[in-house]
Scaffold this active site. Structure first.
Site: not given
Ligand code: GCU
Length: 404
Positions: A244, A385
């Site tokens: 990320s 995620h």
């Protein structure tokens, strides 16, 4: 630079592929300042140009002034992880800036390694104590995002992200793992720069002053400086990795610093691996609105005009050529634009081709949970995620094939 867009608080992400539009990409082999690039040599010569474009328009300028480092060895546990690893802590101090806190580096080296071990270097999100359940790791004493105890780490966060760090598997496969809390380099909030490296390096009056992502990337290179002095680590085989926002930093670190032997982007998304020109999920405008401290102020001038950006993220990925690169997405992480990450990885092909290397190869967007590609690899994992065992499994195979 223009102010942040007032429209951003009500931002609604597009998730309709038919509304992404057409988006001619800048050609990495056609730098506007010169002739068409047709050889690896000419590409190498153009790297400085492209790096400077990313510095000028996206991440800001990384200060080039050498910084004197002092490596202070800390505790060594020769039989960590049930005897399988040696655990070390090293603090990196900045000799010229005694007021700056150190970067506290945590390292696990496999005990059965017969020679210096290749390593994954991956910053962590909430302090070194978060990545392991070991009770004797000190809690980070820095600002942490959790407001629970006024931004101080508590015992509750011990091991909080251990699931994302399969330490036993990594060392069993013969790799060292090296980490530090990204907040040691700069706490992740708009005023965080005041207590990090950007308080002493850079120029806040400039629109191309570096942002937090630039600082985290810089910190990764300083950790690599240390690793070059550590005989248990093979510093020529250190893989820059990140998830990320830390994946954005890892890509920028590996693009700038060729000492990193390979790079792994785990769902780095907008401003990382995915194409800015695709209007899908997060956008440049939304990114700059939500995280005003991450990038150069100049990047904001593209909030409402992404096509004017002189670069797109496939050129950042191309700057990692000819080294191995892994780009990974997650199916439910539409915010990061999985297809945009795939297409970005695919668009590095001409640059890998200059070296007569297959990058991603002729692969179409793959089925879920299938790793494709050669020197550039890609997968889209099912699920959210995150960093999951499936991801690590692919990264270890990738490292075995291309780095070890
Ligand atoms: C937010 C941000 C992303 C970033 C992510 C993360 O979702 O919008 O750009 O990658 O945080 O770091 O987890």
């Amino acid at each position: 630079a223009p102010l942040l867009s007032a429209a951003q608080p009500t931002f609604v992400a597009n998730y309709d592929e038919s509304k992404v539009g057409s988006y001619p990409l800048p050609d990495p082999l056609m730098p506007p300042n010169g002739a068409r690039i047709t050889s690896a040599k000419a590409w190498e010569a153009s790297r400085g140009y492209w790096l400077n474009q990313f510095a000028a328009h996206v991440y800001g300028q990384t200060p080039t002034r050498p910084v004197r480092l002092r490596f202070q060895p800390g505790e060594v546990v020769p039989s960590a992880l049930g005897g399988k690893a040696t655990r070390k802590q090293v603090a990196i101090y900045f000799a010229d800036y005694p007021a700056l806190p150190p970067i506290n580096v945590l390292i696990y080296v496999p005990n059965n390694a017969r020679k210096a071990a290749p390593a994954f270097l991956n910053l962590n999100f909430c302090g070194n104590h978060c990545i392991s359940t070991e009770a004797d790791l000190p809690l980070s004493d820095r600002w942490v995002a959790s407001t629970a105890d006024n931004h101080r780490a508590t015992e509750k966060s011990r091991g909080a992200q251990a699931r994302r760090w399969p330490l036993d598997t990594i060392v069993a496969r013969g790799y060292a793992i090296v980490t530090a809390y990204y907040g040691d380099i700069e706490p992740d909030h708009p005023a965080g720069w005041k207590t990090g490296i950007r308080s002493v390096l850079g120029d806040t009056t400039r629109t191309d002053n570096w942002g937090a992502i630039g600082a985290w990337a810089w910190g990764m290179s300083r950790i690599l400086d240390y690793l070059q002095t550590d005989p248990t680590i093979d510093a020529k085989r250190v893989i820059a990795m990140g998830h990320s926002r830390i994946g954005k930093a890892a890509l920028w670190a590996a693009a700038q610093d060729k000492r990193f032997v390979a790079a792994i982007s785990n769902e780095a998304g907008e401003g990382g691996a995915s194409l800015a020109r695709r209007t899908y999920g997060e956008t440049v405008g939304r990114l700059n609105y939500a995280f005003p401290h991450w990038f150069a102020r100049q990047y904001r001038s593209y909030n409402e005009n992404v096509p004017a950006l002189p670069v797109d993220q496939h050129i950042l990925l191309s700057l990692i050529a000819t080294r191995p690169l892994y780009v990974a997405s997650a199916e439910e992480d539409r915010w990061s634009d999985p297809r945009g990450e795939f297409l970005s990885a695919k668009a590095t092909e001409p640059v890998y081709g200059l070296y007569r290397k297959t990058g991603l190869g002729p692969a179409e967007y793959p089925a879920v949970n299938t790793s494709v590609g050669k020197n550039v690899r890609y997968h889209v994992r099912t699920g959210p995620h995150d960093v999951q065992p499936f991801d690590w499994w692919q990264y270890l195979n990738f490292a075995d094939a291309l780095v070890k």
